[in-house]
Write an enzyme that holds these catalytic residues in place. Structure first.
Site, PDB file in Angstrom:
ATOM      1  CE  LYS A  66       7.995   0.471  -7.643  1.00  0.00           C
ATOM      2  NZ  LYS A  66       6.986  -0.587  -7.559  1.00  0.00           N
TER       3      LYS A  66
ATOM      4  NE  ARG B 138      -3.277   2.422  -8.225  1.00  0.00           N
ATOM      5  CZ  ARG B 138      -1.966   2.350  -8.377  1.00  0.00           C
ATOM      6  NH1 ARG B 138      -1.168   2.863  -7.460  1.00  0.00           N
ATOM      7  NH2 ARG B 138      -1.440   1.776  -9.435  1.00  0.00           N
TER       8      ARG B 138
ATOM      9  NE  ARG C 219      -3.366  -0.342  -2.750  1.00  0.00           N
ATOM     10  CZ  ARG C 219      -2.247  -0.139  -3.424  1.00  0.00           C
ATOM     11  NH1 ARG C 219      -1.143   0.224  -2.800  1.00  0.00           N
ATOM     12  NH2 ARG C 219      -2.210  -0.308  -4.728  1.00  0.00           N
TER      13      ARG C 219
ATOM     14  NE  ARG D 103      -0.130  -1.963 -11.917  1.00  0.00           N
ATOM     15  CZ  ARG D 103      -0.371  -1.620 -10.666  1.00  0.00           C
ATOM     16  NH1 ARG D 103      -1.463  -2.045 -10.045  1.00  0.00           N
ATOM     17  NH2 ARG D 103       0.460  -0.835 -10.013  1.00  0.00           N
TER      18      ARG D 103
ATOM     19  NE  ARG E 181       7.647   2.688 -15.331  1.00  0.00           N
ATOM     20  CZ  ARG E 181       6.686   2.314 -14.493  1.00  0.00           C
ATOM     21  NH1 ARG E 181       6.396   1.058 -14.356  1.00  0.00           N
ATOM     22  NH2 ARG E 181       6.019   3.218 -13.817  1.00  0.00           N
TER      23      ARG E 181
END
Length: 190
Positions: free
Chosen positions: A13, A137, A125, A148, A86
């Site tokens: 996104k 991250r 990644r 998540r 959300r």
């Protein structure tokens, strides 16, 4: 033109929102970015955000809607909502705000992905970043992503049906190469 990008964490996104800002001059409204910006601004809203965050509390929907109101009032050639709404309550609040400001939502674009491929993508990644000596991250690992994803399916995935019922939902293959996803979105937006 105002659009929402929907999809689970890691679906791309933010990447697609960034491309839309460059190609169409749209403004990306990322909830996290707006909160950090408000906190640093010293404005009245920023002071409220800073106080809430300093206490370790979650920022209320009303505060987020207030920040979005400020951004919409600044104008622009369309907005991309990234990370908001959300929940169904947030979707209702956003719809009411847009109507109040004489604006509308033109599309909710779902980046459709396969969860297992998504997990592999995120883990890859992180490995690539680590190998290149770049920061990774903290939540770019399989277990964090699965947590998540569960939160996404509980809270956010009902928005797919919500926007479908409103005739606003459009889907793209979120696992295609980045440029192909961008081309699919561009074709949907006309």
């Amino acid at each position: 033109m105002n659009i929402i990008l929907l999809g689970p964490p890691g679906a791309g996104k933010g990447t697609q929102a960034g491309l839309l800002t460059k190609s169409r001059g749209m403004v990306q409204l990322s909830t996290g970015d707006m909160l950090r910006e408000a906190q640093a601004s010293g404005s009245e809203m920023g002071k409220i955000v800073a106080e809430v965050m300093a206490k370790g509390q979650l920022v209320t929907d009303e505060i987020v809607i207030g920040l979005i109101r400020e951004k919409l009032a600044q104008g622009g050639s369309g907005f991309i909502f990234d990370g908001f709404p959300r929940t169904l309550a947030q979707a209702d609040a956003l719809g009411a705000l847009l109507a109040e400001m004489g604006q509308g939502l033109h599309a909710a674009i779902e980046l459709q992905v396969n969860d297992e491929v998504l997990v592999d993508r995120i883990v890859g990644r992180a490995e690539e970043a680590r190998a290149a000596g770049k920061p990774v991250r903290a939540d770019d690992n399989a277990e964090s992503l699965k947590t998540r994803l569960m939160a996404y399916y509980k809270q956010t995935s009902p928005l797919v049906g919500y926007y479908h019922a409103k005739g606003l939902l459009k889907g793209v293959d979120g696992l295609a190469p980045i440029d192909d996803v961008a081309a699919q979105i561009d074709a949907l937006l006309g």
